[in-house]
Motif scaffolding. Structure first.
Motif, PDB file in Angstrom:
ATOM      1  N   LEU A 118      -1.003 -10.807  -1.432  1.00 29.28           N
ATOM      2  CA  LEU A 118      -1.418  -9.513  -0.897  1.00 29.28           C
ATOM      3  C   LEU A 118      -1.477  -8.459  -1.997  1.00 29.28           C
ATOM      4  O   LEU A 118      -2.387  -7.613  -1.999  1.00 29.28           O
ATOM      5  CB  LEU A 118      -0.459  -9.080   0.207  1.00 29.28           C
ATOM      6  N   SER A 119      -0.530  -8.487  -2.926  1.00 31.43           N
ATOM      7  CA  SER A 119      -0.565  -7.551  -4.051  1.00 31.43           C
ATOM      8  C   SER A 119      -1.827  -7.758  -4.872  1.00 31.43           C
ATOM      9  O   SER A 119      -2.495  -6.789  -5.275  1.00 31.43           O
ATOM     10  CB  SER A 119       0.667  -7.723  -4.936  1.00 31.43           C
ATOM     11  N   ALA A 120      -2.192  -9.023  -5.121  1.00 28.99           N
ATOM     12  CA  ALA A 120      -3.402  -9.320  -5.890  1.00 28.99           C
ATOM     13  C   ALA A 120      -4.651  -8.849  -5.143  1.00 28.99           C
ATOM     14  O   ALA A 120      -5.577  -8.298  -5.746  1.00 28.99           O
ATOM     15  CB  ALA A 120      -3.481 -10.816  -6.169  1.00 28.99           C
ATOM     16  N   VAL A 121      -4.679  -9.059  -3.832  1.00 30.28           N
ATOM     17  CA  VAL A 121      -5.840  -8.626  -3.036  1.00 30.28           C
ATOM     18  C   VAL A 121      -5.962  -7.102  -3.054  1.00 30.28           C
ATOM     19  O   VAL A 121      -7.060  -6.556  -3.237  1.00 30.28           O
ATOM     20  CB  VAL A 121      -5.716  -9.135  -1.589  1.00 30.28           C
ATOM     21  N   PHE A 122      -4.853  -6.399  -2.876  1.00 32.46           N
ATOM     22  CA  PHE A 122      -4.892  -4.930  -2.882  1.00 32.46           C
ATOM     23  C   PHE A 122      -5.307  -4.392  -4.243  1.00 32.46           C
ATOM     24  O   PHE A 122      -6.057  -3.410  -4.334  1.00 32.46           O
ATOM     25  CB  PHE A 122      -3.521  -4.370  -2.500  1.00 32.46           C
ATOM     26  N   ILE A 123      -4.831  -5.028  -5.315  1.00 31.01           N
ATOM     27  CA  ILE A 123      -5.240  -4.599  -6.658  1.00 31.01           C
ATOM     28  C   ILE A 123      -6.725  -4.883  -6.864  1.00 31.01           C
ATOM     29  O   ILE A 123      -7.458  -4.078  -7.453  1.00 31.01           O
ATOM     30  CB  ILE A 123      -4.388  -5.307  -7.734  1.00 31.01           C
ATOM     31  N   LYS A 138      -0.509   0.045   2.996  1.00 29.55           N
ATOM     32  CA  LYS A 138      -0.529  -1.235   2.281  1.00 29.55           C
ATOM     33  C   LYS A 138       0.840  -1.581   1.695  1.00 29.55           C
ATOM     34  O   LYS A 138       1.362  -2.669   1.953  1.00 29.55           O
ATOM     35  CB  LYS A 138      -1.600  -1.208   1.189  1.00 29.55           C
ATOM     36  N   PRO A 139       1.460  -0.702   0.903  1.00 27.68           N
ATOM     37  CA  PRO A 139       2.804  -1.036   0.404  1.00 27.68           C
ATOM     38  C   PRO A 139       3.846  -1.103   1.516  1.00 27.68           C
ATOM     39  O   PRO A 139       4.809  -1.862   1.419  1.00 27.68           O
ATOM     40  CB  PRO A 139       3.116   0.097  -0.581  1.00 27.68           C
ATOM     41  N   MET A 166       6.452  -4.164   2.113  1.00 31.62           N
ATOM     42  CA  MET A 166       7.896  -3.933   2.191  1.00 31.62           C
ATOM     43  C   MET A 166       8.486  -4.556   3.447  1.00 31.62           C
ATOM     44  O   MET A 166       9.466  -5.310   3.381  1.00 31.62           O
ATOM     45  CB  MET A 166       8.180  -2.433   2.167  1.00 31.62           C
ATOM     46  N   ILE A 167       7.893  -4.257   4.613  1.00 32.65           N
ATOM     47  CA  ILE A 167       8.449  -4.715   5.882  1.00 32.65           C
ATOM     48  C   ILE A 167       8.322  -6.222   6.038  1.00 32.65           C
ATOM     49  O   ILE A 167       9.240  -6.890   6.540  1.00 32.65           O
ATOM     50  CB  ILE A 167       7.758  -3.989   7.053  1.00 32.65           C
ATOM     51  N   ILE A 207      -8.133   8.806   6.978  1.00 31.04           N
ATOM     52  CA  ILE A 207      -7.783   7.434   7.345  1.00 31.04           C
ATOM     53  C   ILE A 207      -7.649   6.561   6.100  1.00 31.04           C
ATOM     54  O   ILE A 207      -6.713   5.763   5.967  1.00 31.04           O
ATOM     55  CB  ILE A 207      -8.832   6.851   8.316  1.00 31.04           C
ATOM     56  N   GLU A 208      -8.597   6.714   5.162  1.00 34.70           N
ATOM     57  CA  GLU A 208      -8.544   5.925   3.933  1.00 34.70           C
ATOM     58  C   GLU A 208      -7.318   6.291   3.099  1.00 34.70           C
ATOM     59  O   GLU A 208      -6.680   5.417   2.499  1.00 34.70           O
ATOM     60  CB  GLU A 208      -9.819   6.152   3.113  1.00 34.70           C
ATOM     61  N   PHE A 209      -6.998   7.592   3.056  1.00 35.68           N
ATOM     62  CA  PHE A 209      -5.821   8.009   2.290  1.00 35.68           C
ATOM     63  C   PHE A 209      -4.542   7.485   2.939  1.00 35.68           C
ATOM     64  O   PHE A 209      -3.597   7.099   2.254  1.00 35.68           O
ATOM     65  CB  PHE A 209      -5.777   9.541   2.200  1.00 35.68           C
ATOM     66  N   PHE A 210      -4.515   7.454   4.254  1.00 33.08           N
ATOM     67  CA  PHE A 210      -3.360   6.896   4.956  1.00 33.08           C
ATOM     68  C   PHE A 210      -3.211   5.407   4.650  1.00 33.08           C
ATOM     69  O   PHE A 210      -2.095   4.881   4.591  1.00 33.08           O
ATOM     70  CB  PHE A 210      -3.522   7.115   6.472  1.00 33.08           C
TER      71      PHE A 210
END
Length: 352
Positions: free
Chosen positions: A334-339, A265-266, A270-271, A257-260
């Motif tokens: 969102l990019s900053a949060v994911f990083i 996230k990207p 994108m969408i 699940i974590e790998f999925f």
């Protein structure tokens, strides 16, 4: 009241050319196909269409760079004079295809400067000009004793806003400098391309972020930054999270699940950007087509629908100006949060 009536009369006179255009199309037996018109304007192409005058297309032909799958030769030309064996395939989004010796068709290696690519190059040139001019101001002046004004001041305000309100809270004082350049570049690239897409004339009007290939590329860049520079705690949470043992051994349910989640996230980035920008342009183009459609239904319908369409177009353009900033802001946030999630110690400090 007099000013209002004058504005309405001028608006009606301004709409008369649309009636003439629609009448001419009806006389020629052409049927207005709104979905086809909208999709044609949203699609990429090998030429930059400017206008149509007396049935003739006024456009700028862009460089076509292709490599033959059969002879391995390179060709540089325009779409009007393609080499023998190459043709535009309307069944595959008007892309260039090559007819092989056995009668089959294949897609050659295509490195052409399409309309979207040309717009990206223009946006890059604009960004380089803007930031080099701002950097020149700071090199020649002491920013401590002399505050920037005008355009340079506005750019500094926007940069500091994204830096202080988006980048620093998501990444913390320890990591924000490392990723600030990338996140600011993403923000300004999306913002300028969105604003350029709202211009109705050259060099604008191209819906770059409404092209899923572009949003996919931006999302992939963010995914690379997240996973290449993620620390050991981040990867430990992916492959060996702190959950009961039966959830990760012998069946690695939570690791899967974590790998999925690494891929989702990207995909969400994108969408989100693609759907919002494409939908906005599609709605504006649809209201524009209603102007032509109204005159084919008669003068009464033409005047009524044209006034409604113009009002809605003004509203949609104002709304899209806001959306242009919001979508650039959300993608960057969102990019900053994911990083930031890839640097677990920052979030542990926040929780403490």
């Amino acid at each position: 009241m007099k000013k209002v009536l004058t504005s309405i009369v001028l608006l009606l006179f301004a709409l008369l050319p649309f009636k003439a255009y629609a009448s001419e199309g009806a006389q020629e037996g052409k049927e207005l196909n709104i979905p086809e018109i909208v999709l044609e304007h949203l699609a990429d192409s090998y030429e930059w269409h400017i206008a149509t005058y007396e049935g003739k297309s006024i456009h700028i032909s862009l460089p076509v760079i292709i490599r033959s799958s059969q002879t391995k030769d390179w060709y540089i030309c325009t779409v009007e004079n393609l080499p023998e064996g190459f043709f535009i395939n309307p069944e595959h989004h008007n892309k260039i295809y090559e007819k092989m010796a056995d009668g089959t068709v294949e897609r050659p290696l295509d490195l052409s400067i399409t309309k979207v690519v040309a717009e990206i190059l223009i946006v890059v040139a604009i960004l380089l000009t803007v930031f080099c001019s701002c950097a020149r101001w700071y090199r020649k002046r002491d920013e401590i004793t002399e505050a920037p004004k005008g355009f340079v001041g506005a750019m500094e305000m926007l940069v500091m806003y994204i830096l202080d309100e988006v980048v620093k809270p998501a990444l913390g004082e320890k990591h924000y400098r490392k990723y600030a350049g990338y996140l600011l570049s993403i923000f300004f690239f999306i913002l300028v391309t969105n604003l350029m897409g709202l211009l109705p004339v050259l060099p604008g009007g191209v819906n770059v972020t409404g092209n899923i290939n572009i949003t996919l590329s931006l999302a992939v860049f963010t995914m690379i930054v997240i996973n290449v520079f993620g620390n050991r705690e981040y990867w430990k949470e992916v492959f060996w999270p702190e959950v009961p043992m039966f959830l990760k051994f012998p069946v690695p349910l939570m690791p899967l699940i974590e790998f999925f989640g690494i891929l989702t996230k990207p995909f969400a980035l994108m969408i989100r950007l693609f759907a919002n920008m494409m939908a906005g342009h599609a709605v504006m183009l649809s209201f524009t087509c209603v102007i032509f459609l109204g005159w084919t239904m008669g003068t009464g319908f033409g005047v009524g629908l044209n006034i409604f369409s113009v009002i809605m177009l003004l509203f949609m353009n104002a709304l899209e100006l806001l959306v242009a900033f919001v979508q650039a802001y959300v993608f960057t946030m969102l990019s900053a949060v994911f990083i930031g999630l890839a640097h677990k110690e920052h979030h542990q400090e926040q929780e403490a």
